[in-house]
Design a protein around this motif. Structure first.
Motif, short mmCIF file in Angstrom:
data_model
loop_
_atom_site.label_atom_id
_atom_site.label_comp_id
_atom_site.label_asym_id
_atom_site.label_seq_id
_atom_site.Cartn_x
_atom_site.Cartn_y
_atom_site.Cartn_z
N SER A 103 1.25 0.91 -6.31
CA SER A 103 0.90 1.57 -5.05
C SER A 103 0.47 3.00 -5.34
CB SER A 103 2.10 1.60 -4.10
OG SER A 103 2.52 0.31 -3.79
N ASP A 147 -8.74 -2.32 0.44
CA ASP A 147 -7.90 -1.22 0.92
C ASP A 147 -8.65 0.09 0.78
OD1 ASP A 147 -5.84 -3.05 1.26
OD2 ASP A 147 -4.84 -2.52 -0.61
N ARG A 148 -8.46 0.99 1.72
CA ARG A 148 -9.03 2.33 1.58
C ARG A 148 -8.29 3.07 0.47
NH1 ARG A 148 -8.78 5.06 7.28
NH2 ARG A 148 -7.57 6.27 5.87
N GLU A 149 -8.96 3.97 -0.20
CA GLU A 149 -8.37 4.67 -1.33
C GLU A 149 -7.24 5.61 -0.93
OE1 GLU A 149 -11.52 6.43 -3.62
OE2 GLU A 149 -12.40 4.49 -4.08
N HIS A 170 -4.67 4.90 0.83
CA HIS A 170 -3.43 4.12 0.68
C HIS A 170 -3.83 2.75 0.15
CE1 HIS A 170 -4.37 2.06 4.49
NE2 HIS A 170 -4.66 3.26 4.95
N THR A 171 -3.53 2.55 -1.11
CA THR A 171 -4.09 1.34 -1.72
C THR A 171 -3.13 0.65 -2.66
OG1 THR A 171 -6.05 0.49 -2.85
CG2 THR A 171 -5.15 2.56 -3.68
N ARG A 172 -3.36 -0.62 -2.81
CA ARG A 172 -2.71 -1.39 -3.87
C ARG A 172 -3.65 -1.38 -5.06
NH1 ARG A 172 -2.33 -6.85 -1.34
NH2 ARG A 172 -4.24 -6.06 -0.46
N GLY A 226 -2.72 6.31 -4.07
CA GLY A 226 -3.71 6.82 -3.12
C GLY A 226 -3.33 8.20 -2.62
N GLY A 266 -8.34 -0.99 -8.43
CA GLY A 266 -8.00 -0.72 -7.04
C GLY A 266 -8.47 -1.84 -6.13
N SER A 267 -7.69 -2.14 -5.12
CA SER A 267 -8.02 -3.19 -4.17
C SER A 267 -9.31 -2.84 -3.43
CB SER A 267 -6.87 -3.35 -3.17
OG SER A 267 -7.24 -4.19 -2.12
N GLN A 310 0.82 -1.21 0.00
CA GLN A 310 0.00 0.00 0.00
C GLN A 310 0.86 1.26 0.00
OE1 GLN A 310 -2.13 -1.14 3.61
NE2 GLN A 310 -4.04 -0.95 2.46
N ASP A 328 -11.75 4.41 -7.05
CA ASP A 328 -12.26 3.13 -7.53
C ASP A 328 -13.24 3.31 -8.69
OD1 ASP A 328 -10.79 1.38 -5.92
OD2 ASP A 328 -12.22 1.55 -4.27
#
Length: 140
Positions: free
Chosen positions: A123, A74-76, A78-80, A125, A70-71, A12, A38
């Motif tokens: 990575s 994960d929150r936007e 900090h995201t993968r 965000g 986007g994952s 992330q 997203d």
């Protein structure tokens, strides 16, 4: 980070801002940043530049029309971000970017992070954007 894999949290936040002794963007042009949304999942807007090891790491590789995803867990901020772009070790840190209407420079939304045979990751965000803003404010 201790390889050969990275943890979810490391994925992330797998980016860095480098401050040079001169403003190289004044010579080469600038790229801005934008926080991941997203809303862009699976849209092939994105371009990528990197220096893949399978080309000796000395020549850049450019790709376009890459879809990012986007994952969802994960929150936007900090995201993968996952993708099927053609990447190879050595391209880590290369930007994923696009142009927005009425803007004269592209915006980076993520940087290449991980590669494997099933799925690649980047990575990005709001924390990545904040890192760039802080570097530019602290080192104008």
């Amino acid at each position: 980070v201790y390889g050969p894999t990275i943890s979810r949290s490391e994925g992330q936040h797998d980016y860095v801002c480098v401050v040079l002794d001169r403003r190289i963007g004044d010579l080469t042009g600038w790229m801005g940043t934008r926080s991941w949304s997203d809303d862009w999942d699976d849209e092939p807007y994105w371009r990528h530049i990197g220096y893949p090891g399978d080309l000796g790491g000395q020549r850049p590789s450019y790709q376009r029309d890459i879809a990012l995803d986007g994952s969802f867990w994960d929150r936007e901020v900090h995201t993968r971000i996952f993708h099927q772009g053609d990447v190879w070790p050595g391209q880590s840190g290369g930007p994923f970017f696009a142009w927005w209407a009425n803007e004269s420079w592209p915006r980076v939304v993520a940087v290449q992070s991980g590669q494997d045979s099933d799925e690649n990751s980047a990575s990005g965000g709001a924390h990545m954007v904040d890192c760039v803003i802080r570097a530019r404010n602290d080192h104008p």
